[in-house]
Design an enzyme around this catalytic site. Sequence first.
Site, short mmCIF file in Angstrom:
data_model
loop_
_atom_site.label_atom_id
_atom_site.label_comp_id
_atom_site.label_asym_id
_atom_site.label_seq_id
_atom_site.Cartn_x
_atom_site.Cartn_y
_atom_site.Cartn_z
N ASP A 93 0.84 -1.20 0.00
CA ASP A 93 0.00 0.00 0.00
C ASP A 93 0.87 1.24 0.00
OD1 ASP A 93 0.92 0.00 2.69
OD2 ASP A 93 -0.92 -0.91 3.40
N ASN A 127 -7.36 -2.81 14.51
CA ASN A 127 -8.76 -3.14 14.20
C ASN A 127 -8.86 -4.36 13.28
OD1 ASN A 127 -8.02 -2.07 11.73
ND2 ASN A 127 -9.46 -0.36 11.79
N HIS A 141 -7.16 -4.79 10.39
CA HIS A 141 -6.93 -4.58 8.97
C HIS A 141 -5.58 -5.14 8.53
CE1 HIS A 141 -4.93 -0.63 10.14
NE2 HIS A 141 -4.07 -1.06 9.23
N GLU A 199 -9.63 -1.95 5.54
CA GLU A 199 -10.29 -1.69 6.82
C GLU A 199 -11.46 -2.66 7.04
OE1 GLU A 199 -9.08 0.32 8.97
OE2 GLU A 199 -8.27 2.13 8.05
#
Length: 193
Positions: free
Chosen positions: A20, A88, A90, A95
């Site tokens: 990314d 979280n 990801h 996400e």
Amino acid sequence: MERYRAGDISLKDVQTFNLDEYCELPRSHEQSYYRFMQDNLFQHVDLRPENVHIPCTEDCDPQIQCDEYNRLLNSATVDLQLLGIGSNGHIGFCEPGTSFDQETFLTTLREETRLDNQRFFNSLDEVPHSAITMGIANILRARSILLIASGKGKAKCIADMVNGPITRQVPASALRLHEDVTVIVDEDAASLL
């Protein structure tokens, strides 16, 4: 690096595909993943520049970049996909709620992700709001996957990934659908297993 420095191996024919990249940072920014990879790997080895692939170049339409990155990924074989994990759950910047069929896409970073990444910037205002990321489908096409996590802040997401349901709400749980995944965690990250 020792084997490279000793001349035992060459990386000139290796292709790299970064997972990314932030969209709101120039490549020269000290927190861009492009800069990180240049500073910590690429400038130290004989990788050819044309074999280095990082999404989100400056001054280009994000959708065009996503389509081009998917084209590149689909024309290559990723032998090893290296991952971290967000607090979280990801992976990449996929996400919670990301479809497991999703390929490379422009994503809006959740506030929780931005807060987690604030430690790399001077303030939350400097943390980008968007990124281009490989999708979960791209990640799962790799031959092998290695996920590394450390710290108590990762304990819940590691436990959810390993022991919880396979769900879009914990994107890393998709890794349980792959046949060759290695997870390396420290004691803190493993504390809820």
